[in-house]
Design an enzyme around this catalytic site. Structure first.
Site, mmCIF file in Angstrom:
data_model
loop_
_atom_site.group_PDB
_atom_site.id
_atom_site.type_symbol
_atom_site.label_atom_id
_atom_site.label_comp_id
_atom_site.label_asym_id
_atom_site.label_seq_id
_atom_site.Cartn_x
_atom_site.Cartn_y
_atom_site.Cartn_z
ATOM 1 N N GLU A 151 1.219 -0.680 -5.124
ATOM 2 C CA GLU A 151 -0.050 0.634 -5.445
ATOM 3 C C GLU A 151 0.857 1.910 -5.492
ATOM 4 O OE1 GLU A 151 -3.306 3.081 -3.694
ATOM 5 O OE2 GLU A 151 -1.870 2.271 -2.395
ATOM 6 N N ASP A 166 0.532 -1.315 -0.003
ATOM 7 C CA ASP A 166 0.002 -0.236 0.006
ATOM 8 C C ASP A 166 0.553 1.210 -0.092
ATOM 9 O OD1 ASP A 166 -2.703 1.428 0.487
ATOM 10 O OD2 ASP A 166 -1.694 1.880 2.248
#
Length: 816
Positions: free
Chosen positions: A538, A485
């Protein structure tokens, strides 16, 4: 099983989940948290769970509190000592050692407690708060130790060597037999400490935290914690009623690690670490390496060992047989607590694998499952990096769910959040009284967007903590991939910071060199240790080389970051922007859909329609589409058909597979009632779900759609400039050259005999998928039978087809 503390609690404890902070004074008594009275909540959220007489804690003068156990302070009574099998009085501790020991600020309690050879015998000193007496039991020996006050008992035994002894501890109304924790050598080896100091301990969870083990022939739990700035550390838990006075840990030198082996202590016990800060105050902290936690909002760590027996050996052996970028890869993203609210891991195992397998997804991706105190963060603010959330069961229950998915042939990806952590004062923030996991500079430590703290990637031990954590999930839980993330927030020093609010790196640039090195090390380590695992970034910027190997240099002077795949945020943003426009305006935005092919092969991409796109006012996917309800569903289906044919892997968030119209809310999850047969609109939603099933079925059976995802030779526009028609026709090619034609008509009109140039050596084609099929809720405009190629030059090719294009639909054609 013997217990290291008597089962008689004193008065009160801090409130449930609270952090105990107090000044550790030198007044001659230990300033400790008071254990709970009957049924009172523990600092970790547990309760005493038994009825005992309340006793005050930590008082030196027993006359000040009736019921205080132990002997009065002052010189020991030598007459009593001489009458106990030749036990002689021990030389008293110095005031400094005594004060530091009782205040929880001594670095070497094992040097004061336990058995030590002295002139004329063996000195044995024990710290047992609230005890009335302590008797040493050994082969051929039973000797009562004189009391020294404050729960200290000591005497010189007529022995030359340290026996295998036990302690008989008398609490007045109860007597227990325990082993002395301070007779054991350190249970953590020099190699472990060396590797940790070097930042190379790739299985750090086996060295730090609470670990059940056999040590010197005795079974118990070894507690270890990294707290280099602490004056002292003590173990507290339900086993000592959250009073750590009698359980100080020893410092293992310059490593900053503290250690204590507690014999007889087993799994299921609640615990925390009571840390004496550099300023003398105390703080109660959950174990950063805990492998299990209490269920939030309780915050204690839990002693845990796995008993799970895996049944996925076949899956693990073959999962890496084909490189992921050359394999089918369609992902169903799930927020486990809300997919079916209220289900446990094991209950999910009875439903989720069957559902995902029926829809044909190759993988599921769990939003973060590591323990987090606030459910509204969806798991993205982690406090327990090594513990699956207790909201749905135990770590072995989580293993059961993953095993069930593997048995169903479904891979498991997991969101991993090494970019930041919350500021909770019982967790990582200023863990030992000073910045430890976060940078020293408060401005550098503070994450500007989320009110959290960033990790200090330049600190060896912190980097080791995170790299080992990535390995941990893959090795201990058989995770098949980590979606990392917020990579962009890690890579840039000026991320979300104004001019003047950040400091350039050593070369004057904005790149966070420590974070780059950490990500490279993490990826290299995971790929080396865990065959078949994929890491996914990401990353929302144009950083060069996200999915390039770490040893391949790039134009910016950095090696590749080493990820296997990267979320294509540009494609997501541009394509959703396009389909949200009214069809009459789409021709002016045609380039937003074709632009992705300019950079499609710069990285190995995943096309994500994730949870982030269906919350916070962004609307669900079907609700982004303009027009009436039929047009919205048609646009939704056409978009999915375009997405599944576009180069790159696919990811779809739960609820979007059946065109849920409402935004996702973690409080209740998908609107499953839309699929209920009693609901009059259910064919609308079931039809979309049926389409997703067919997309995945055709996708898996068509190598042209995945075999050359990262090879420019695997794609060719038929006409990339059909903006006036809102049409996107292109070819995909398998490794052997077998083609598939995908044509998407993003206008609400039927386009008949729409001519398309096709490869000349293939005379006939068949429609294999049509999102306008009535089975999916469409109008039924189709191309039945064979389509024959004609010698009519078109789109730069010598032959062409003239299929009908349904309104707001995607069709796929394959050679017959």
């Amino acid at each position: 099983m013997t217990r290291p503390f008597r089962p008689t609690p004193p008065d009160t404890a801090p409130a449930r989940g609270a952090t105990h902070d107090s000044a550790a004074g030198r007044s001659g008594h230990a300033a400790t948290p008071r254990p709970p009275a009957t049924g009172a909540a523990s600092p970790g959220g547990g309760t005493a769970g038994a009825t005992f007489a309340a006793r005050p804690s930590g008082l030196r003068d027993p006359a000040a509190a009736p019921g205080r156990t132990g002997a009065p302070a002052g010189p020991p009574r030598t007459e009593r000592a001489q009458g106990s099998h030749g036990v002689r009085a021990a030389a008293p501790l110095s005031d400094e050692d005594r004060g530091r020991l009782l205040d929880g600020a001594h670095h070497d309690p094992h040097g004061l407690l336990g058995a030590h050879p002295v002139r004329g015998g063996l000195l044995l000193r024990v710290l047992r708060p609230y005890a009335k007496g302590v008797t040493v039991l050994a082969k051929g020996l039973r000797a009562e130790l004189p009391a020294e006050g404050d729960g200290l008992f000591a005497g010189v035994l007529p022995l030359r060597t340290v026996p295998d002894y036990e302690l008989l501890v008398d609490y007045g109304d109860d007597t227990v037999t325990v082993r002395d924790p301070y007779r054991f050598l350190p249970a953590l080896g020099e190699l472990d400490l060396h590797l940790f100091g070097e930042g190379r301990h790739e299985q750090l969870w086996q060295a730090l935290g609470a670990r059940i083990m056999e040590h010197q022939g005795v079974t118990g739990t070894r507690f270890t914690v990294w707290a280099p700035n602490a004056q002292g550390v003590r173990v507290v838990g339900n086993f000592n009623y959250w009073d750590g006075t009698g359980f100080p840990m020893r410092s293992l030198g310059s490593s900053g690690v503290w250690e204590l082996f507690l014999p007889g202590l087993g799994e299921g016990e609640l615990y925390k670490f009571e840390i004496t800060r550099p300023d003398g105050s105390r703080t109660l902290r959950a174990d950063p390496m805990a492998r299990r936690t209490e269920c939030p909002p309780a915050t204690a760590s839990v002693v845990e060992t796995s008993h799970y027996r895996w049944t996925d050996a076949d899956w693990m052996a073959r999962r890496g047989a084909r490189p992921v970028h050359e394999a089918p890869f369609s992902v169903y993203e799930v927020h486990l607590p809300s997919w079916r609210p209220g289900l446990t891991y094991r209950q999910l195992a009875a439903q989720l694998p069957a559902y995902v397998k029926d829809l044909g997804f190759t993988h599921v991706e769990f939003m973060p499952v590591a323990e987090h105190p606030f459910g509204g963060s969806w798991g993205y603010q982690v406090t327990g990096f090594y513990a699956p959330t207790a909201r749905m069961g135990t770590p072995d229950d989580f293993r059961f769910l993953i095993d069930a998915l593997h048995r169903a042939g479904i891979g498991v990806l997991m969101d991993w959040v090494p970019a930041h952590f919350p500021r909770d004062d019982w967790a990582l923030a200023e863990f030992d009284g000073r910045p430890l996991y976060e940078p020293q500079d408060p401005a550098r430590a503070a994450h500007p967007d989320w009110g959290t703290l960033e990790f200090d990637y330049g600190r060896t031990e912190v980097r080791n903590f995170l790299v080992a954590n990535a390995v941990y999930w893959c090795e201990e839980f058989h995770i098949d991939g980590l979606r990392v993330d917020a990579v962009a927030s890690m890579l840039y020093l000026d991320y979300s910071r104004e001019d003047g609010g950040w400091t350039p790196n050593a070369h004057g640039g904005r790149e966070n060199l420590d974070a780059v090195a950490f990500l490279q090390e993490m990826n290299a380590t995971v790929y080396r240790r865990c065959p078949g695992v994929v890491t996914i970034a990401e990353e929302s910027t144009a950083w060069d080389g996200v999915t390039r190997a770490t040893h391949h240099p790039g134009p910016g002077g950095f090696g590749g970051l080493g990820f296997g795949l990267k979320w294509n945020m540009g494609w997501m943003h541009d394509s959703l922007g396009y389909v949200s426009k009214d069809p009459v305006h789409r021709k002016y935005h045609h380039g937003e859909m074709t632009f992705s092919m300019i950079y499609a092969y710069s990285e190995n991409y995943v096309l994500p329609i994730s949870h982030d796109e269906v919350v916070h006012g962004k609307r669900a996917l079907v609700s982004k589409m303009p027009g009436d309800w039929w047009q919205q569903r048609a646009g939704h289906r056409a978009y999915l058909g375009f997405m599944w044919a576009h180069p790159g892997k696919q990811l779809l968030f739960m609820g979007q597979e059946f065109a849920q119209g409402a935004e996702w809310a973690e409080s209740h999850g998908p609107d499953w009632w839309l699929l209920d047969s009693s609901y009059e609109a259910e064919p609308d939603h079931r039809g979309v779900r049926d389409l997703v099933r067919e997309l995945n079925r055709h996708y898996a059976a068509t190598p042209a759609l995945w075999e050359r995802d990262t090879d420019p030779a695997g794609f060719s526009w038929i006409d990339g400039d059909a903006s006036e028609d809102n049409v996107f026709p292109f070819l995909r090619f398998a490794a052997d050259g077998t083609p598939l034609i995908s044509v998407t008509n993003f206008s609400p009109v039927v386009r008949r005999a729409y001519r398309l140039g096709v490869p000349g050596h293939l005379p006939s084609w068949r429609e294999v998928l049509n999102t306008d099929d009535p089975r999916y809720g469409g109008s039924g405009v189709a191309n039945p039978g064979l389509l024959t190629a004609e010698p009519t030059p078109w789109n730069g090719r010598a032959t062409s087809l003239a299929p009908v294009l349904p309104p707001l639909a995607t069709i796929w054609l394959r050679p017959s």
